[in-house]
Write a protein that holds these residues in place. Structure first.
Motif, PDB file in Angstrom:
ATOM      1  N   GLY A 180       0.790  -1.220   0.000  1.00  0.00           N
ATOM      2  CA  GLY A 180       0.000   0.000   0.000  1.00  0.00           C
ATOM      3  C   GLY A 180       0.823   1.270   0.000  1.00  0.00           C
ATOM      4  O   GLY A 180       2.025   1.267   0.281  1.00  0.00           O
ATOM      5  N   ASP A 181       0.143   2.371  -0.310  1.00  0.00           N
ATOM      6  CA  ASP A 181       0.771   3.686  -0.233  1.00  0.00           C
ATOM      7  C   ASP A 181       0.262   4.388   1.026  1.00  0.00           C
ATOM      8  O   ASP A 181      -0.411   3.788   1.868  1.00  0.00           O
ATOM      9  N   PHE A 182       0.581   5.674   1.158  1.00  0.00           N
ATOM     10  CA  PHE A 182       0.215   6.406   2.365  1.00  0.00           C
ATOM     11  C   PHE A 182      -1.293   6.365   2.619  1.00  0.00           C
ATOM     12  O   PHE A 182      -1.744   6.026   3.718  1.00  0.00           O
ATOM     13  N   THR A 183      -2.068   6.676   1.594  1.00  0.00           N
ATOM     14  CA  THR A 183      -3.507   6.785   1.784  1.00  0.00           C
ATOM     15  C   THR A 183      -4.145   5.450   2.131  1.00  0.00           C
ATOM     16  O   THR A 183      -4.952   5.351   3.067  1.00  0.00           O
ATOM     17  N   SER A 184      -3.806   4.398   1.391  1.00  0.00           N
ATOM     18  CA  SER A 184      -4.423   3.091   1.642  1.00  0.00           C
ATOM     19  C   SER A 184      -3.995   2.525   2.989  1.00  0.00           C
ATOM     20  O   SER A 184      -4.800   1.911   3.701  1.00  0.00           O
TER      21      SER A 184
END
Length: 460
Positions: free
Chosen positions: A427-431
């Motif tokens: 995942g990235d920051f948002t997820s």
């Protein structure tokens, strides 16, 4: 940079199943934030759908997917903690219950045997309770009181200690919850009685000039009961709002029934008394969530006398439990070695020691600050991350640790990250922030097993 080797115990086939999608997030209010206090989590939350601080990061170790349990059916039960019929009193609540297993029966029998001793072996009780206390045994209330030091290990002292504490709490309520007009009335009556012999028999009342300045509603003096009353009003109103939002899906805490209203009043009384006795901390938003499991367990005591005094018992156990975490609620200590930021930093170091790849992905690559998710996890003792029944099992383990609940809490938080490491690493920051704000459904026994492994397994 060379990747840190994954611990062998995480490479077991136990972890090889594919992760399942997260369950719908539980309805969480804003109780995870302290009154009048903002944190960096708040700004991060604006980039997601949640208003609470929470967040996460990831690194790779052999995929450790969450062990997801099948969704249990919600049923109306009389009392998950005892076999007595309390439904008519509104004690029953809509909670998830599980069928007892052979292990549950064995643990229950051992706990009952230990509780029957004249002098209880607290070490053995901690060991048994750390495995989880069976829901239907009706003994969690007694075990928690022992683990929190409210009951002495010698059963012979139980009656006298309970009577003393319950009397003390009654005195607290009489002194601290009285309306100032009642205080003034009693003072007037007392003064009249003292002067009765010197007054003519004409029914003379206390002259207005003899009412002291401190007893006048408009007095601004520090010793004025009215001035203190008006200063407390804001906190009392905040407590009232938060108590009404406590577990809105449970009939025990919410609704218009007489029992729910009575239970809410008990929670408010405890929090107000605590706030007045602890002026350095007073009340901080979220304390109601820590109080709720204690009161629920004690109110469901199968012994009617104990259930009747649940409010008093809960107060003293709440004070004892909070003593190990009170610095987290004091804003002035946030940046000290005992403040919440120092505790969150300890969690970050623990993750780095056991899973550096996941730590690096979260904090370096995706830049998810641990405060974004750990603030709520730690301050509310995980009460908002799992359903109520699972929270009780987690608390069995937290209260059983002889080192104190904080060390175990940090290991459980670290295990929560490790269990969903595959999804975090992808995942990235948002997820990742969204995932950690709404932690997926997980097998609690498995989570506690991994947390215990972090205690026994040396860091890599």
């Amino acid at each position: 940079m060379v990747k840190q080797r994954v611990p062998d115990w995480l490479n077991s086939s136990l972890w090889s199943t594919a992760p399942l999608p997260p369950s719908p997030p539980p309805p969480n209010g804003d109780d995870g934030h302290r009154v009048g206090k903002s944190s960096s989590a708040d700004s991060a939350s604006s980039s997601s759908s949640s208003s609470k601080s929470a967040g996460n990061n990831t690194t790779t170790i052999r995929p450790v997917p969450p062990a997801v349990r099948p969704e249990p059916t919600e049923v109306e039960i009389r009392d998950p903690l005892s076999s007595s019929n309390n439904t008519d009193n509104g004690i029953g609540s809509s909670v998830e219950i599980r069928d007892p297993t052979g292990d549950d029966v064995s643990v229950q029998a051992q706990l009952l045997q230990e509780l029957s001793r004249k002098v209880i072996n607290i070490g053995e009780l901690r060991r048994l309770a750390s495995q989880g206390i069976p829901d239907g045994a009706g003994i969690r209330c007694t075990v928690w009181k022992l683990l929190l030091g409210y009951l002495p290990t010698d059963r012979g002292f139980w009656s006298s200690e309970l009577a003393k504490k319950r009397s003390q709490y009654k005195h607290f309520k009489e002194e601290l919850l009285m309306n100032p007009s009642e205080i003034t009335r009693r003072l007037e009556k007392s003064t009249c009685l003292e002067n009765e012999e010197s007054l003519p028999e004409t029914g003379v009342v206390l002259p207005r000039s003899e009412i002291t300045h401190g007893e006048h509603p408009l007095s601004l003096g520090k010793s004025s009961v009215w001035n203190q009353f008006f200063q407390d009003t804001e906190i009392i109103e905040q407590i009232d709002r938060d108590v009404k939002r406590t577990h809105p899906g449970m009939h025990f805490f919410s609704g218009d029934s007489q029992s729910a209203t009575s239970n809410q009043d008990a929670l408010k009384n405890i929090l107000i008394v605590f706030a007045k006795l602890n002026p350095g901390i007073r009340y901080v938003q979220g304390m109601n969530e820590i109080l709720a499991p204690l009161f629920y367990v004690f109110k469901n005591d199968p012994i009617e006398e104990n259930a009747a005094f649940a409010e008093a018992d809960t107060f003293f156990c709440f004070v004892e439990l909070l003593s190990g975490f009170r610095d987290h609620f004091c804003q002035q200590l946030d940046n000290s070695v005992v403040g919440i930021r120092a505790t969150i930093a300890r969690l970050s170091r623990l993750l780095k020691e056991h899973d550096e790849e996941l730590w690096r992905h979260l904090e370096v690559t995706t830049k998810v600050n641990p405060q974004f998710y750990a603030f709520r996890w730690i301050t509310l003792l995980l009460t908002q991350e799992f359903n109520f029944a699972d929270s009780l099992l987690i608390w069995d383990t937290l209260l059983s640790d002889p080192e104190g609940p904080q060390e175990t809490l940090l290991r459980i938080c670290c295990a929560m990250l490790i269990l969903i490491r595959r999804r975090l690493l992808a995942g990235d920051f948002t997820s990742n922030l969204k995932l950690l704000q709404h932690y997926p459904s997980t097998n609690i026994s498995h989570l506690l097993y991994v947390a215990n492994k972090l205690r026994t397994q040396p860091a890599r």
